[in-house]
Design an enzyme around this catalytic site. Structure first.
Site, PDB file in Angstrom:
ATOM      1  N   HIS A 159      43.257  42.367  46.714  1.00 22.35           N
ATOM      2  CA  HIS A 159      42.335  41.367  46.556  1.00 22.35           C
ATOM      3  C   HIS A 159      42.073  40.718  47.960  1.00 22.35           C
ATOM      4  O   HIS A 159      42.726  40.639  48.915  1.00 22.35           O
ATOM      5  CB  HIS A 159      42.567  40.323  45.460  1.00 22.35           C
ATOM      6  N   HIS A 217      40.150  37.211  49.826  1.00 26.34           N
ATOM      7  CA  HIS A 217      39.766  35.855  49.889  1.00 26.34           C
ATOM      8  C   HIS A 217      38.682  35.609  50.426  1.00 26.34           C
ATOM      9  O   HIS A 217      38.403  36.107  51.605  1.00 26.34           O
ATOM     10  CB  HIS A 217      41.046  35.094  50.165  1.00 26.34           C
TER      11      HIS A 217
END
Length: 321
Positions: free
Chosen positions: A250, A252
């Site tokens: 993932h 940010h």
């Protein structure tokens, strides 16, 4: 700490605060916890900096903390995680001034993560990664700790929060991070989560994925500024964590002025642009990638990686996963 200001002086300066008349907001920082205001007092220019005080940590205050909250509003829930806005005052008309995250039921590993602990810098060579860290990641993925991620990917939860999505083997989606209050742009924090399950961390990025990573970067930026037109692309920064909190890749996306302490510090955050550049210069074919370089980062002394891998290696002891 007891004030040494003479009482007559203290009374005078305290009387100035109610006289402050706002001209404009100068700045909001520290993730929205501090504001700098320009105004006047008795027609003279003045600046008032307001910062939320530290939480009282004595037993009497902490015992009554949860029952003292008012206007609790749930922002979302997924698996064992829930997040809320609440007011610390007793009156329901007071605007929310607290962001709450609830983990229930939590595990001993959650307790270790959120407890105060010493930090250690470690260097993870490709050999340490392959022999010890990769199997450790595999164990964690098999323990069901990614259920909340899969709930999002598979459309069971938080679908109303999805800002952008592409499906398929190279698919990904964009949604707010649970730590953001979803209104303060200077502390904006979004997450880009990949759909594919074979990329657990930055270690799984290879040269053959460069164009895909660039495509994600562009779409994440474009979607963010489209939803929040007050922002421009160069007001955003993208990074990944290593080690990450959970082993599903993932990205940010945060406001460039967000002050987030150790989560964005050297030893934790890797800029996405730097990762792309490193992939481009790594020697080798398409299969060469971030698994072939050494990464230095910090670990808490209570973390499993430190206790099970790096401390035994430091002491010359066998590693037992």
């Amino acid at each position: 700490m007891t004030s040494t200001t003479p009482p007559e002086v203290a009374a005078h300066v305290e009387s100035l605060i109610p006289k402050f008349h706002l001209t404009r907001l100068l700045k909001q920082d520290q993730a929205g916890r501090r504001i700098s205001l320009l105004g006047t007092i008795d027609s003279q220019p003045a600046i008032l900096v307001a910062e939320r005080a530290a939480f009282a940590t004595d037993s009497s205050h902490l015992t009554s903390f949860s029952t003292s909250l008012s206007s609790i509003k749930n922002l979302g829930a997924n698996d064992i995680y829930s997040w809320f806005l609440a007011s610390s005052g007793q009156f329901s008309t007071q605007p929310p001034d607290l962001k709450l995250n609830l983990i229930y039921p939590c595990t001993s590993q959650h307790e270790k993560k959120y407890a105060a602990q010493g930090l250690r810098m470690v260097t993870e060579t490709p050999e340490i990664y392959a022999k010890y860290v990769r199997p450790f990641m595999q164990q964690k993925r098999e323990q069901g700790r990614l259920n909340w991620v899969f709930n999002i990917i598979e459309g069971r939860t938080e679908q109303e929060d999805v800002i952008y999505r592409e499906h398929g083997n190279e698919g990904f989606l964009l949604l707010p991070d649970l730590n953001w209050d979803r209104k303060t742009l200077s502390s904006l924090h979004l997450l880009g989560i990949v759909e594919r399950r074979d990329i657990w961390s930055v270690r799984d990025l290879k040269k053959k994925y460069i164009e895909w990573v660039k495509h994600m970067r562009d779409k994440l930026l474009d979607s963010t500024v489209k939803l929040y037109p007050e922002l421009e692309r160069d007001q955003l920064k993208l990074y990944v964590h290593y080690q990450p909190t959970y082993y599903h890749f993932h990205i940010h996306i945060v406001h460039v002025s967000l002050e987030a302490g150790s989560t964005q510090a050297t030893g934790k955050a890797l800029g996405l642009e730097s990762i792309i550049e490193q992939l481009e210069i790594i020697q080798g074919g398409d299969e060469a990638g971030m698994a072939d370089v050494s990464l230095t980062y910090h670990l808490g002394e209570a973390s499993e990686l430190w206790e099970k891998i790096y401390l035994p290696l430091k002491d010359g002891q066998p590693v037992e996963l």
